[in-house]
Design a protein around this motif. Structure first.
Motif, PDB file in Angstrom:
ATOM      1  N   ARG A 129       0.933  -1.214  -0.005  1.00  0.00           N
ATOM      2  CA  ARG A 129      -0.077   0.120  -0.022  1.00  0.00           C
ATOM      3  C   ARG A 129       0.655   1.231  -0.025  1.00  0.00           C
ATOM      4  O   ARG A 129       0.611   2.240  -0.733  1.00  0.00           O
ATOM      5  N   VAL A 130       1.764   1.177   0.891  1.00  0.00           N
ATOM      6  CA  VAL A 130       2.933   2.480   0.844  1.00  0.00           C
ATOM      7  C   VAL A 130       3.472   2.698  -0.532  1.00  0.00           C
ATOM      8  O   VAL A 130       3.636   3.696  -1.064  1.00  0.00           O
ATOM      9  N   ILE A 131       4.048   1.573  -1.140  1.00  0.00           N
ATOM     10  CA  ILE A 131       4.635   1.697  -2.439  1.00  0.00           C
ATOM     11  C   ILE A 131       3.662   2.321  -3.422  1.00  0.00           C
ATOM     12  O   ILE A 131       4.017   3.183  -4.353  1.00  0.00           O
ATOM     13  N   ARG A 132       2.395   1.824  -3.610  1.00  0.00           N
ATOM     14  CA  ARG A 132       1.384   2.318  -4.544  1.00  0.00           C
ATOM     15  C   ARG A 132       0.665   3.441  -4.260  1.00  0.00           C
ATOM     16  O   ARG A 132       0.328   4.155  -5.006  1.00  0.00           O
ATOM     17  N   ARG A 133       0.544   3.939  -3.047  1.00  0.00           N
ATOM     18  CA  ARG A 133      -0.055   5.114  -2.799  1.00  0.00           C
ATOM     19  C   ARG A 133       0.470   6.455  -2.322  1.00  0.00           C
ATOM     20  O   ARG A 133       0.050   7.370  -2.552  1.00  0.00           O
ATOM     21  N   LEU A 134       1.600   6.279  -1.720  1.00  0.00           N
ATOM     22  CA  LEU A 134       2.148   7.408  -1.127  1.00  0.00           C
ATOM     23  C   LEU A 134       3.031   8.281  -2.194  1.00  0.00           C
ATOM     24  O   LEU A 134       3.484   7.646  -3.168  1.00  0.00           O
ATOM     25  N   PRO A 135       3.003   9.437  -1.857  1.00  0.00           N
ATOM     26  CA  PRO A 135       4.154  10.225  -2.965  1.00  0.00           C
ATOM     27  C   PRO A 135       5.597   9.579  -2.964  1.00  0.00           C
ATOM     28  O   PRO A 135       5.980   8.708  -2.216  1.00  0.00           O
ATOM     29  N   GLY A 136       6.309  10.069  -3.958  1.00  0.00           N
ATOM     30  CA  GLY A 136       7.751   9.213  -4.043  1.00  0.00           C
ATOM     31  C   GLY A 136       8.494   9.299  -2.963  1.00  0.00           C
ATOM     32  O   GLY A 136       9.077   8.282  -2.731  1.00  0.00           O
ATOM     33  N   ALA A 137       8.859  10.659  -2.254  1.00  0.00           N
ATOM     34  CA  ALA A 137       9.704  10.533  -1.238  1.00  0.00           C
ATOM     35  C   ALA A 137       9.314   9.773  -0.149  1.00  0.00           C
ATOM     36  O   ALA A 137      10.071   9.047   0.253  1.00  0.00           O
ATOM     37  N   GLN A 138       8.089  10.026   0.452  1.00  0.00           N
ATOM     38  CA  GLN A 138       7.715   9.402   1.492  1.00  0.00           C
ATOM     39  C   GLN A 138       7.549   7.512   0.945  1.00  0.00           C
ATOM     40  O   GLN A 138       7.978   6.841   1.946  1.00  0.00           O
ATOM     41  N   ALA A 139       7.085   7.231   0.002  1.00  0.00           N
ATOM     42  CA  ALA A 139       7.212   5.768  -0.253  1.00  0.00           C
ATOM     43  C   ALA A 139       8.455   5.195  -0.306  1.00  0.00           C
ATOM     44  O   ALA A 139       8.593   4.204  -0.032  1.00  0.00           O
ATOM     45  N   ALA A 140       9.743   6.209  -0.641  1.00  0.00           N
ATOM     46  CA  ALA A 140      10.942   5.561  -0.700  1.00  0.00           C
ATOM     47  C   ALA A 140      11.316   5.439   0.704  1.00  0.00           C
ATOM     48  O   ALA A 140      11.953   4.234   1.054  1.00  0.00           O
ATOM     49  N   VAL A 141      11.148   6.241   1.619  1.00  0.00           N
ATOM     50  CA  VAL A 141      11.870   6.401   3.107  1.00  0.00           C
ATOM     51  C   VAL A 141      10.945   5.289   3.664  1.00  0.00           C
ATOM     52  O   VAL A 141      11.377   4.331   4.404  1.00  0.00           O
ATOM     53  N   ILE A 142       9.460   5.476   3.868  1.00  0.00           N
ATOM     54  CA  ILE A 142       8.721   4.407   4.744  1.00  0.00           C
ATOM     55  C   ILE A 142       8.672   2.967   4.170  1.00  0.00           C
ATOM     56  O   ILE A 142       8.798   1.905   4.793  1.00  0.00           O
ATOM     57  N   GLY A 143       8.488   2.998   2.677  1.00  0.00           N
ATOM     58  CA  GLY A 143       8.846   1.602   2.188  1.00  0.00           C
ATOM     59  C   GLY A 143      10.079   0.862   2.464  1.00  0.00           C
ATOM     60  O   GLY A 143      10.231  -0.324   2.527  1.00  0.00           O
ATOM     61  N   THR A 144      11.350   1.877   2.329  1.00  0.00           N
ATOM     62  CA  THR A 144      12.510   1.091   2.721  1.00  0.00           C
ATOM     63  C   THR A 144      12.817   0.481   4.088  1.00  0.00           C
ATOM     64  O   THR A 144      12.990  -0.487   4.477  1.00  0.00           O
ATOM     65  N   ALA A 145      11.883   1.244   5.199  1.00  0.00           N
ATOM     66  CA  ALA A 145      11.604   1.011   6.695  1.00  0.00           C
ATOM     67  C   ALA A 145      11.058  -0.261   6.806  1.00  0.00           C
ATOM     68  O   ALA A 145      11.331  -1.398   7.343  1.00  0.00           O
ATOM     69  N   LEU A 146       9.760  -0.490   6.119  1.00  0.00           N
ATOM     70  CA  LEU A 146       9.196  -1.654   6.023  1.00  0.00           C
ATOM     71  C   LEU A 146       9.864  -2.831   5.343  1.00  0.00           C
ATOM     72  O   LEU A 146       9.504  -4.045   6.012  1.00  0.00           O
ATOM     73  N   ALA A 147      10.433  -2.584   4.329  1.00  0.00           N
ATOM     74  CA  ALA A 147      11.108  -3.665   3.633  1.00  0.00           C
ATOM     75  C   ALA A 147      12.240  -4.282   4.542  1.00  0.00           C
ATOM     76  O   ALA A 147      12.159  -5.449   4.564  1.00  0.00           O
ATOM     77  N   VAL A 148      13.038  -3.553   5.211  1.00  0.00           N
ATOM     78  CA  VAL A 148      14.105  -3.933   6.161  1.00  0.00           C
ATOM     79  C   VAL A 148      13.417  -4.723   7.261  1.00  0.00           C
ATOM     80  O   VAL A 148      13.840  -5.674   7.803  1.00  0.00           O
ATOM     81  N   ALA A 149      12.301  -4.324   7.817  1.00  0.00           N
ATOM     82  CA  ALA A 149      11.546  -4.888   8.781  1.00  0.00           C
ATOM     83  C   ALA A 149      11.148  -6.505   8.380  1.00  0.00           C
ATOM     84  O   ALA A 149      11.201  -7.324   9.302  1.00  0.00           O
ATOM     85  N   ALA A 150      10.501  -6.328   7.021  1.00  0.00           N
ATOM     86  CA  ALA A 150       9.863  -7.724   6.682  1.00  0.00           C
ATOM     87  C   ALA A 150      10.965  -8.669   6.348  1.00  0.00           C
ATOM     88  O   ALA A 150      10.980  -9.965   6.622  1.00  0.00           O
ATOM     89  N   ALA A 151      12.233  -7.920   5.585  1.00  0.00           N
ATOM     90  CA  ALA A 151      13.249  -8.868   5.004  1.00  0.00           C
ATOM     91  C   ALA A 151      14.201  -9.334   6.180  1.00  0.00           C
ATOM     92  O   ALA A 151      14.894 -10.307   6.056  1.00  0.00           O
ATOM     93  N   VAL A 152      14.222  -8.341   7.183  1.00  0.00           N
ATOM     94  CA  VAL A 152      15.682  -8.673   8.085  1.00  0.00           C
ATOM     95  C   VAL A 152      15.167  -8.771   9.595  1.00  0.00           C
ATOM     96  O   VAL A 152      15.407  -9.669  10.251  1.00  0.00           O
ATOM     97  N   GLU A 153      14.520  -7.822   9.968  1.00  0.00           N
ATOM     98  CA  GLU A 153      14.154  -7.686  11.546  1.00  0.00           C
ATOM     99  C   GLU A 153      13.114  -8.810  11.651  1.00  0.00           C
ATOM    100  O   GLU A 153      13.573  -9.342  12.935  1.00  0.00           O
ATOM    101  N   LEU A 154      12.191  -9.059  11.077  1.00  0.00           N
ATOM    102  CA  LEU A 154      11.403 -10.167  11.841  1.00  0.00           C
ATOM    103  C   LEU A 154      11.848 -11.626  11.820  1.00  0.00           C
ATOM    104  O   LEU A 154      11.612 -12.382  12.577  1.00  0.00           O
TER     105      LEU A 154
END
Length: 445
Positions: A129-154
């Protein structure tokens, strides 16, 4: 004094529509969509409420991971921002809470494994949802944080708390989570690109529709209204007998009816274009070379300026070899714009010649020439007063001047050229439109 409270801006709640209360009924299908939305909201609330239930039987430390999973599920399933909390804020809170739990949780790894699939799925859904809906800068920053949480932290939250942590287990867990994250991010990015293309296509379609309406208003309605205004101005400079007054009223009526017909076609096209029947004719008529003699004849009758037309064809003035509709409609627009400008700016001209001929290339050459008359000084009546005006009088009218620009763009879009300039004492407009080989046969078929 009457005390008024603060005005609250926002949506106005309306009760059920009643006769006479001015409320508008729901659009077709609106009630069904509202029921589906309510059902979806209730279902999502039930799913979120079921996530922390196992924490009742778990140790108190299980509340930490249960809270993180419940928060991620609630944010991921929320259909729209709740009150003033938008998607960006909610997703940032989910990422921050997830990282905080990874560092602060000190309980057993079994509790992490219980809620890990739920939280991982919610984070991946939220990432999409973040990648599809948010503006470019917000999608990049917040999407990166969620991606790291999903792929590494969890994954590491579970593997590092196992009785015997191993590098192989950590790498395998992160690799599987990374593949899932990459698939979700790729699909979301593809949908975002499709949404952007759709938005740009709608914007281009709306702009093209506005330009088409503006062009039709300028080409047809403005032409007829200009003739009416000039007829009315000319009538003010002379006494008309009964026969002349009747002819004057008839010309004005015919011009007004033609302008109203053009406006009706355009309003009908703009009102609801999706419900037009397939067999219904297009909203505006496409004029061609066969309509030029009638156009020139009306110009001579209503404007008081003798005009003649020279074009190849039979005795009826219809061209023997029809051309594509785009070529013929553009040629008609060139003549219409040139005649309208003669009315507006050189109505004292004494002769106008319209010529249509085939040129080398092959191409179609259309030219409109006026002799300029006596310029813009107007004609004198026998009693010494001013005769018919040399152009549109009145200082209240402003604007205009965009007809030739739009016409040049239209001609250039077909690969042609438009030239305008002085010709002896008058003005000349010439358009050369290229004609492809076999275009006449295709138009006949």
């Amino acid at each position: 004094m009457v005390r008024r409270g603060p005005v609250r801006r926002g949506l106005v709640r309306r009760g059920p529509a009643r006769k006479g209360n001015g409320a508008e009924p729901l659009p077709p299908g609106g009630a069904g969509r509202a029921r589906r939305f309510r059902f979806r909201d209730v279902l999502c609330a039930l799913v979120v409420a079921m996530v922390p239930i196992p924490a009742v039987l778990a140790p108190p430390s299980g509340l930490v991971v249960a809270f993180s999973a419940t928060l991620a599920t609630a944010v991921a399933l929320t259909r729209r921002p709740y009150r003033r909390v938008g998607l960006a804020t909610a997703a940032s809170v989910v990422a921050a809470v997830s990282f905080a739990v990874a560092f602060l949780y000190q309980g057993r790894h079994q509790l992490v494994g219980l809620w890990l699939p739920i939280e991982l799925g919610a984070v991946l859904l939220l990432l999409g949802r973040v990648i599809r809906r948010l503006p470019g800068a917000q999608a990049a920053v917040i999407g990166t944080a969620l991606a790291v949480a999903a792929a590494v932290e969890l994954p590491l939250r579970l593997t590092l708390r196992m009785p015997r942590p191993s590098l192989d287990a950590s790498v395998a867990g992160c690799l599987l989570a990374f593949l899932s994250m990459a698939c979700v991010a790729g699909v979301a990015l593809y949908l975002r690109i499709q949404d952007d293309r759709r938005v740009r296509a709608v914007a281009r379609a709306r702009r093209a529709q506005r330009l088409e309406v503006a062009r039709d208003l300028h080409d047809f309605v403005a032409h007829e209204v200009t003739g009416i205004v000039l007829e009315a101005q000319a009538a003010q400079f002379g006494d008309l007998d009964q026969e002349q007054a009747r002819a004057f009223a008839l010309r004005v009526e015919e011009a007004g009816l033609r302008a109203l017909a053009s406006m009706d076609h355009m309003v009908g096209a703009l009102r609801d274009p999706d419900e037009r029947a397939a067999a219904e004719p297009p909203p505006t008529r496409l004029y061609g070379l066969a309509d030029l003699p009638d156009l020139v004849g009306r110009f001579s009758a209503t404007g008081g300026i003798p005009a003649e037309i020279h074009m190849p064809g039979d005795t009826d003035g219809v061209p023997a070899d029809p051309l594509p509709r785009e070529i013929e409609s553009t040629a008609y627009a060139v003549v219409l714009e040139a005649l309208t400008n003669v009315r507006r700016h050189a109505s004292s001209a004494s002769r106008v010649v319209v010529a249509v001929a085939r040129a080398a290339g092959p191409a179609l050459e259309v030219s409109v020439v006026d002799d300029g008359g006596r310029g813009r000084t107007g004609r004198r009546r026998p009693d010494g007063g001013e005769g018919r005006p040399s152009g549109l009088s009145g200082s209240g009218r402003q604007g205009g001047g965009t007809g030739l620009i739009g016409l040049a763009e239209r001609v250039e879009a077909l690969g042609g050229t438009l030239r305008t300039g002085r010709h002896e004492q008058g003005w000349k407009v010439t358009a050369v439109l290229p004609v492809l080989e076999g275009a006449g046969a295709a138009a006949r078929s």
